[in-house]
Design an enzyme around this catalytic site. Structure first.
Site, mmCIF file in Angstrom:
data_model
loop_
_atom_site.group_PDB
_atom_site.id
_atom_site.type_symbol
_atom_site.label_atom_id
_atom_site.label_comp_id
_atom_site.label_asym_id
_atom_site.label_seq_id
_atom_site.Cartn_x
_atom_site.Cartn_y
_atom_site.Cartn_z
ATOM 1 N N ASP A 75 10.136 1.296 -2.477
ATOM 2 C CA ASP A 75 9.635 1.334 -3.865
ATOM 3 C C ASP A 75 10.536 2.139 -4.795
ATOM 4 O O ASP A 75 10.269 2.211 -5.999
ATOM 5 C CB ASP A 75 8.221 1.928 -3.890
ATOM 6 C CG ASP A 75 7.203 1.002 -3.245
ATOM 7 O OD1 ASP A 75 7.435 -0.232 -3.233
ATOM 8 O OD2 ASP A 75 6.177 1.497 -2.747
ATOM 9 N N SER A 81 -0.545 4.857 -1.329
ATOM 10 C CA SER A 81 -0.822 4.197 -0.044
ATOM 11 C C SER A 81 -1.955 4.906 0.695
ATOM 12 O O SER A 81 -2.860 4.267 1.255
ATOM 13 C CB SER A 81 0.425 4.234 0.845
ATOM 14 O OG SER A 81 1.438 3.441 0.286
HETATM 15 C C1 S3P Z 1 2.660 -0.309 0.779
HETATM 16 C C2 S3P Z 1 3.675 -0.950 1.421
HETATM 17 C C3 S3P Z 1 4.884 -1.453 0.738
HETATM 18 C C4 S3P Z 1 5.062 -0.837 -0.648
HETATM 19 C C5 S3P Z 1 3.778 -0.806 -1.416
HETATM 20 C C6 S3P Z 1 2.721 -0.017 -0.671
HETATM 21 C C7 S3P Z 1 1.488 0.140 1.573
HETATM 22 O O1 S3P Z 1 4.793 -2.861 0.592
HETATM 23 O O2 S3P Z 1 6.037 -1.548 -1.372
HETATM 24 O O3 S3P Z 1 3.977 -0.225 -2.693
HETATM 25 O O4 S3P Z 1 0.712 0.968 1.054
HETATM 26 O O5 S3P Z 1 1.343 -0.315 2.701
HETATM 27 P P1 S3P Z 1 5.304 -3.845 1.776
HETATM 28 O O6 S3P Z 1 4.532 -3.521 2.962
HETATM 29 O O7 S3P Z 1 5.027 -5.228 1.283
HETATM 30 O O8 S3P Z 1 6.770 -3.570 1.897
#
Ligand code: S3P
Length: 448
Positions: A322, A23
Site C-alpha cells: 500500500d 487491517s
Molecule cells: C489488506 C491486504 C492488502 C492491502 C489492503 C489491506 C488486508 O490487499 O492492500 O489495503 O487487510 O488484508 P491484498 O491482500 O489484496 O494485497
C-alpha cells in the site's frame, strides 16, 4: 468532490498520534462480532472502510457499538450463527470488508448481496469466488467477477488446500474465515508471505492456527472448523501505512523532526521503512514492544531533504504493497534512479495505482518509465515543480501521496477530490497541518 491544495510547508515538528491500523480494525470487528462473549476494542480506526465492516456485521446480527469512552464493544453471534442481512451490504470503498466478509458469509447458510462505490465495483472478486466456490459456496457477479455480488453460503463448507495464485492477505483471510465453519481442515499455502493479522488475531480470540514452512519455503496455514472464538480485549496499534505519509513529508523537508508513537511494525507491513532507510532516511524505532500480538515502536523521524535512488527488491513488495504511491513521491525528490518491480497488484487496488502515480508525477515534471509491473523514477535531488491538478480516482492513498508531494514542490499541488481520505485517515489534514503542513480546502479556506 472535495478539492484540496497542498503548499510548500515549513519543517515538520511535533508528535502525532496516527489512527488505528485499518487491517487490524476490520478483523477486530469481524472476530468480535463472531465471538462468544464481549470483545472490547480500543484504538479502533473510525474510518469509512472500517465502519462499513461494523455496519455489515451488525446487519448480520452482531451487537457492535461505540461508547462515550471511545471504546468499541461487540457481543458476538457465535461462529456459524450469522443472520442473513435483510438488505444489500454496502461495502463503500473497502476491498478488505468485501473479501473477508465474503469468506465469512460463504461459510454460513445465508444469502447476501454486496455492492460498493465506483472504485470497488471495478475490482476483481474472482480471486475469492474461485476458492470459495471450490469450498461449496455459490456466487453470482457481474462480468469479470465485479460487484454487485450475490453470495449463497453453506454450512457444509468443504476442506480445501489452496495455493494462492496472487500474494494477497485478503484472499488468504477469506479462505481461512470460511474455514472457521468447515467440516475439517482448511489450508492456504502462500509462496510470498503476506500480512498475517488474521492468523495472529485468531490466536488472540482463542482459535488455534497452525503455520508450517514447507520444503520449498512456502508457508501452509491451517485452521480447523468448528471451534468457537472467545471475546477478548484488544488494543489496536497505529497504522504503519497511514504513518508513511507524515513520515515521507518529514523526510523530504530538511530540519523536520517528528515522532509518531505506537506504530505497528509487523515485519510483513514494515517494508516501506526498510526501503526509506536504504534510501538514506533517518528513522529510529524507539521503545520497541509487543501490543495485541504485534510488534510496535515509536517512530522518530528527522528530515534532511536528501534521499538517494535505490533498487527496491521485488521480494519486498508484499510488505509495502500500500506504500508505493507515497514511495513514488519520495523517489521523485531523491537523488538518482529508483527501480520498483513486481508491482502488478498495484493495478487492481482502489485505482490502477501504477498508472495514476506515473501519470500524476509525469504531469509534475518527473522523468519516469512505467512498465506492465514496474516503475522507474529518475530523481535529480530536487522536488519537481508542481503547479498541477491531479485526479485521485476515488483512491485515498493517491490523494494523500500528492498532498505530501505538494509540501515540497515550488508550486502548490491540487487534487480534485480529497473525500476518499476519510476511508482510512479521517484526521489526515488536521494532523498534517498540526505538524507544519499547509493543506487547505480549495473553496473553503484552511481545513480543520
Ligand atoms: C489488506 C491486504 C492488502 C492491502 C489492503 C489491506 C488486508 O490487499 O492492500 O489495503 O487487510 O488484508 P491484498 O491482500 O489484496 O494485497
Amino acid at each position: 468532490m472535495r478539492p484540496l491544495e497542498s503548499k510548500t510547508s515549513s519543517p515538520l515538528s511535533g508528535s502525532a498520534r496516527i489512527p488505528g491500523d485499518k487491517s487490524i480494525s476490520h478483523r477486530a470487528l469481524m472476530f468480535g462480532g463472531l465471538a462468544q462473549g464481549e470483545t472490547i476494542i480500543s484504538g479502533l480506526l473510525e474510518g469509512e472502510d472500517v465502519i462499513a465492516t461494523a455496519l455489515a456485521m451488525r446487519a448480520m446480527g452482531a451487537k457492535i457499538g461505540r461508547g462515550d469512552d471511545g471504546l468499541w464493544r461487540c457481543e458476538g453471534v457465535g461462529v456459524g450463527f450469522l443472520k442473513e442481512p435483510e438488505d444489500v451490504l454496502n461495502m463503500g470503498n473497502s476491498g478488505t470488508s468485501t473479501r473477508l466478509l465474503g469468506g465469512l458469509i460463504a461459510g454460513h447458510a445465508i444469502s447476501a448481496v454486496m455492492s460498493g462505490d465506483g472504485s470497488l465495483r471495478k475490482r476483481p472478486m474472482n480471486r475469492i469466488t474461485k476458492p470459495l466456490s471450490e469450498m461449496g459456496a455459490t456466487f453470482m457477479t457481474r462480468t469479470g467477477g465485479r460487484l454487485p455480488m450475490m453470495i449463497q453460503g453453506t454450512d457444509q463448507i468443504k476442506s480445501i488446500e489452496y495455493r494462492l495464485p496472487v500474494a494477497s492477505a485478503q484472499v488468504k483471510s477469506a479462505i481461512l474465515l470460511a474455514g472457521l465453519t468447515a467440516q475439517g481442515d482448511v489450508t492456504v499455502i502462500e509462496d510470498t508471505p503476506t500480512r498475517d493479522h488474521t492468523e495472529n488475531m485468531l490466536q488472540a480470540f482463542g482459535h488455534g492456527v497452525r503455520v508450517v514452512t514447507l520444503e520449498d519455503g512456502a508457508q501452509a496455514i491451517t485452521v480447523t472448523g468448528g471451534t468457537q472464538l472467545q471475546g477478548c480485549s484488544f488494543d489496536v496499534p497505529s497504522d504503519p501505512s497511514s504513518a508513511a505519509f507524515p513520515c515521507v513529508a518529514a523526510l523530504l523537508r530538511e530540519g523536520s523532526d517528528i515522532t509518531l508513537p505506537n506504530i505497528c511494525l509487523n515485519e510483513r507491513r514494515a517494508g516501506i521503512y526498510t526501503t526509506l532507510i536504504e534510501m538514506g532516511a533517518d528513522i529510529k524505532f524507539e521503545n520497541e514492544r509487543m501490543q495485541g500480538g504485534e510488534k510496535v515502536a515509536d517512530l522518530h523521524i528527522r528530515g534532511t531533504g536528501a534521499l538517494n535512488g535505490i533498487d527496491v527488491p521485488a521480494s519486498r513488495v508484499a510488505s509495502m504493497i500500500d506504500e508505493f504511491p507515497v514511495l513514488a513521491v519520495a523517489t521523485s525528490c531523491a537523488n538518482g534512479t529508483t527501480r520498483m518491480t513486481g508491482l502488478e497488484e498495484l493495478r487492481v487496488k482502489e485505482s490502477d495505482r501504477l498508472a495514476v502515480m506515473a501519470e500524476g508525477l509525469a504531469k509534475c515534471g518527473v522523468r519516469l518509465e512505467m512498465g506492465e509491473d514496474s516503475l522507474t523514477v529518475h530523481g535529480n535531488g530536487t522536488p519537481p515543480q508542481g503547479g498541477v491538478n491531479i485526479e485521485t480516482h476515488l483512491d485515498h492513498r493517491i490523494a494523500m501521496s500528492f498532498m505530501v508531494l505538494g509540501t515540497v514542490t515550488a508550486q502548490p499541488v491540487r487534487i480534485d477530490d480529497g473525500a476518499p481520505i476519510l476511508t482510512s485517515f479521517p484526521n489526515f489534514i488536521e494532523l498534517m497541518n498540526d505538524l507544519g503542513c499547509e493543506i487547505t480546502e480549495i473553496n473553503g479556506g484552511a481545513c480543520k
